[in-house]
Design an enzyme around this catalytic site. Structure first.
Site, short mmCIF file in Angstrom:
data_model
loop_
_atom_site.label_atom_id
_atom_site.label_comp_id
_atom_site.label_asym_id
_atom_site.label_seq_id
_atom_site.Cartn_x
_atom_site.Cartn_y
_atom_site.Cartn_z
N GLY A 1 0.77 -1.14 -0.12
CA GLY A 1 -0.07 0.02 -0.03
C GLY A 1 0.96 1.37 -0.06
O GLY A 1 2.09 1.12 0.22
N CYS B 1 5.09 -6.53 1.07
CA CYS B 1 5.39 -4.73 1.63
C CYS B 1 4.89 -4.39 2.66
O CYS B 1 5.11 -4.89 3.65
CB CYS B 1 5.19 -4.20 0.13
SG CYS B 1 6.04 -2.77 -0.01
N TYR B 2 3.85 -3.52 2.43
CA TYR B 2 3.32 -2.78 3.53
C TYR B 2 2.67 -3.89 4.45
O TYR B 2 2.85 -3.80 5.72
CB TYR B 2 1.99 -1.94 3.25
CG TYR B 2 1.29 -1.29 4.32
CD1 TYR B 2 1.67 0.17 4.89
CD2 TYR B 2 0.03 -1.92 5.00
CE1 TYR B 2 1.07 0.50 5.71
CE2 TYR B 2 -0.25 -1.23 6.24
CZ TYR B 2 0.01 0.07 6.48
OH TYR B 2 -0.67 0.54 7.26
N HIS C 1 7.63 -7.45 -4.38
CA HIS C 1 6.29 -7.74 -4.97
C HIS C 1 6.36 -8.90 -5.78
O HIS C 1 6.95 -8.89 -6.80
CB HIS C 1 5.77 -6.52 -5.86
CG HIS C 1 5.46 -5.46 -5.16
ND1 HIS C 1 4.26 -5.33 -4.47
CD2 HIS C 1 6.01 -4.32 -4.50
CE1 HIS C 1 3.92 -4.15 -3.98
NE2 HIS C 1 5.26 -3.49 -3.71
N GLU D 1 4.11 -10.37 -7.32
CA GLU D 1 2.91 -10.61 -8.60
C GLU D 1 3.45 -9.79 -9.71
O GLU D 1 2.72 -10.09 -10.92
CB GLU D 1 1.62 -9.84 -7.83
CG GLU D 1 1.60 -8.34 -7.47
CD GLU D 1 2.49 -7.80 -6.20
OE1 GLU D 1 3.04 -8.85 -5.63
OE2 GLU D 1 2.06 -6.78 -5.84
N SER E 1 -24.71 -8.42 -26.86
CA SER E 1 -24.09 -7.56 -28.08
C SER E 1 -23.39 -8.36 -29.18
O SER E 1 -22.81 -8.11 -30.07
CB SER E 1 -23.09 -6.63 -27.43
OG SER E 1 -21.90 -7.19 -26.97
N GLY E 2 -23.12 -9.69 -28.59
CA GLY E 2 -22.30 -10.63 -29.32
C GLY E 2 -21.00 -10.79 -28.85
O GLY E 2 -20.09 -11.51 -29.34
N ASP F 1 -18.59 -11.63 -23.42
CA ASP F 1 -19.32 -11.37 -21.81
C ASP F 1 -20.62 -11.79 -22.15
O ASP F 1 -21.05 -12.52 -21.32
CB ASP F 1 -18.89 -10.33 -21.28
CG ASP F 1 -17.44 -9.70 -21.38
OD1 ASP F 1 -16.52 -10.62 -21.42
OD2 ASP F 1 -16.97 -8.60 -21.23
N SER F 2 -21.28 -10.92 -22.90
CA SER F 2 -22.73 -11.12 -22.92
C SER F 2 -23.11 -12.50 -23.40
O SER F 2 -24.22 -12.90 -23.11
CB SER F 2 -23.27 -9.80 -23.76
OG SER F 2 -23.30 -9.95 -25.07
N LYS G 1 -11.49 -11.69 -18.04
CA LYS G 1 -11.93 -12.12 -19.25
C LYS G 1 -11.60 -13.37 -19.67
O LYS G 1 -12.09 -14.31 -20.26
CB LYS G 1 -11.10 -11.08 -20.25
CG LYS G 1 -11.76 -11.35 -21.53
CD LYS G 1 -12.56 -9.92 -21.99
CE LYS G 1 -13.15 -9.82 -23.10
NZ LYS G 1 -14.43 -8.69 -22.75
#
Ligand code: XMP
Length: 508
Positions: free
Chosen positions: A54, A82-83, A168, A170, A221-222, A225-226, A364
């Site tokens: 942080g 870290c923090y 870190h 990540e 929408s095609g 996700d949808s 995604k």
């Protein structure tokens, strides 16, 4: 999903917190981000806890703190990053001081042991640091398990469950960060690998629970996700009407393609052609934010006009959107743009519990994996993302029919060339956008005074950052040649070489 099977990542405000969640998921375990306010009530009993880094110092008056008794009471492995490590050192009775050397960027890690957190990690490897404080007094019983090149402790173990790392793991600049995270997760005995099929079942059960017999309207929408959302609702046997809003801002032949795709999947959709309604609402509007708000609001009007008795709205919102909007709420970060699924009307429906977002915990690539497990074809799952407001955000200034027609033609040529050269699947997103500025050229021995079109192709992870793609010159040459010869109104083709940040992927 929120029982002992998951890793709870507690957010102390680092810009990399979301990456921790991603990395844990890449390692095959389900992780979720929680704010400090959500700790411990919302978390249940996780399999492991990670405290993020942080921006604050533990020595600040308003330093973020954690309910340590509750953390101890969870009786699971805890990793402070870290923090998070500095805070744990204080909690165990040690101290943290301002360092005389601010460490920012690359550093070397020297593990003192080759077991536990550092099993299989090199004797020296590159890690990435970003801190100005350092642990000073170490509590009795704690152990230094790694140092940096100056001999400063950068990794501690307070007991068999509590570990800390100053760097870190990540970020990719920490070369063996994934191995260290993996070693930590192995300590969590209750943690089960995260399988997409289990997730599919859980999501479908969750949908059934939430919806019951209610009438749901699902906007499609095609896009990935949808589409995955509609197939999930269909599988869950929901009383759903899937609506494809043709707002006149779609790409060339897109409506036909979307209808064919849904036909292939056996999910019925209804097309509502309301291009005139959208075009007249957008008439003369050139402010990007106003365009977005108008379009987002009209989507809802169309859904409700079409399905008058709808009791819920289903949306394909993903986890990065949720995290982004949550952290914006807390940090009061400036609003960059209003996504079409976050306009006020939707927020109101959300407050009434009428919005269903079953993908809101996924990234995604996970949605794509879920789609594959639902049997959705590769070409549908790997379509490039397309924004809800469509070509309106690729058409700076007022949206007019002739501008849209030009964008459609150029875009179709560009996307066709990407496919022809085998580049479509290698880029995250690509499009053509209009630059409505006229410049002088020569066409057929005559002066031309026409607009420019810009091509944009980016690679990205989750669209939070993006880099432009070095496409082969021959692909650009062929695209430009066709556009200049075939599209009336364009006499100049440009390639957008802007990263995000500072640019965004779309132009508006
Ligand atoms: P930006 O332009 O913010 O875009 O870098 C990031 C990603 O989001 C897509 N995008 C949207 N998607 N509704 C959507 O569903 C929207 O209002 C919207 N605006 C941008 C954009 O295409 C890119 O993939």
């Amino acid at each position: 999903m929120h029982d002992s099977n998951h890793v709870a990542v507690i957010d102390f405000g680092s810009q990399y917190t979301q990456l921790i969640v991603r990395r844990v998921r890449e390692l095959g375990y389900f992780a979720k981000l929680y704010s400090l306010e959500e700790f411990p009530a919302e978390i249940g009993k996780p399999g492991a806890v990670i405290l993020s880094g942080g921006p604050k110092s533990t020595r600040d008056d308003d330093a973020p703190d954690i309910d340590f008794e509750a953390l101890l009471g969870m009786e699971v492995p805890v990793l402070g990053v870290c923090y998070g490590m500095q805070l744990l050192n204080i909690k165990f009775g040690g101290s943290v001081e301002k360092s005389d050397k601010r460490e920012y960027g690359q550093a070397n890690l020297y593990p003192k042991q080759c077991t536990g957190l550092y099993e299989g990690v090199s004797e020296s490897s590159q890690v990435w640091m970003s801190h100005s404080d350092t642990v000073e007094n170490l509590p009795e019983g704690s152990e230094i398990i790694a140092t940096n090149q100056h001999g400063t402790p950068v990794s501690l173990k307070w007991n068999e469950r509590f570990y800390g790392i100053q760097f870190h793991p990540e970020v990719t600049h920490s070369h063996e960060g994934m191995r260290i995270l993996h070693n930590f997760l192995l300590k969590a005995t209750g943690l089960h690998p995260f399988r997409i099929d289990d997730l599919k079942r859980e999501i479908i059960d969750g949908i059934k629970d939430k919806v019951g017999g209610k009438q749901v309207v699902c906007g499609v929408s095609g896009g990935v996700d949808s589409t995955v959302l509609a197939v999930l609702l269909h599988e869950a046997g929901v009383n759903m009407r899937a609506i494809f809003v043709d707002h006149g801002l779609m790409r060339k032949d897109e409506g036909e393609e979307v209808r064919n795709n849904f036909h292939r999947m056996g999910v019925p959709i209804e097309t509502v052609d309301c291009s005139e309604r959208f075009m007249s609402a957008l008439h003369g509007v050139d402010d990007p934010e106003k365009k977005r708000v108008i379009i987002g609001g009209l989507f809802i009007d169309v859904f409700w006009d079409t399905v008058g008795d709808a009791e819920m709205l289903a949306q394909g919102t993903l986890y990065p959107d949720v995290i982004e909007s949550a952290s914006n709420d807390k940090s009061k970060a400036s609003k960059i743009k209003t996504h079409h699924n976050r306009v006020d009307r939707i927020l109101e429906l959300q407050a009434e519990g009428k919005v269903l977002e079953p993908l809101a915990e996924l990234f995604k690539d996970e949605v794509r994996a879920l789609g594959a497990s639902l049997g959705i074809a590769h070409d549908i799952l790997h379509r490039h993302p397309f924004p809800g407001p469509g070509l309106a955000v690729r058409c700076p200034g007022a949206v007019t029919q002739d501008r849209l027609d030009i964008i459609r033609e150029c875009d179709a040529i560009f996307i066709g060339k990407l496919k022809e050269h085998g580049w479509y699947d290698k880029v995250w997103q690509a499009y053509a956008g209009l630059i409505p500025v006229k410049t002088v050229g020569v066409k057929g021995d005559e002066r031309s005074y026409e607009w420019a079109i810009a091509l944009r192709a980016v690679i990205s992870e989750d669209a939070m950052t993006a880099d432009w793609v070095e496409l082969p010159p021959i692909l650009l040459r062929e695209t430009s040649h066709r556009i200049l010869n075939e599209v009336a109104g364009i006499n100049r083709v440009l390639y957008d070489v802007s990263t995000k940040p500072p640019a965004s992927i779309e132009w508006e």
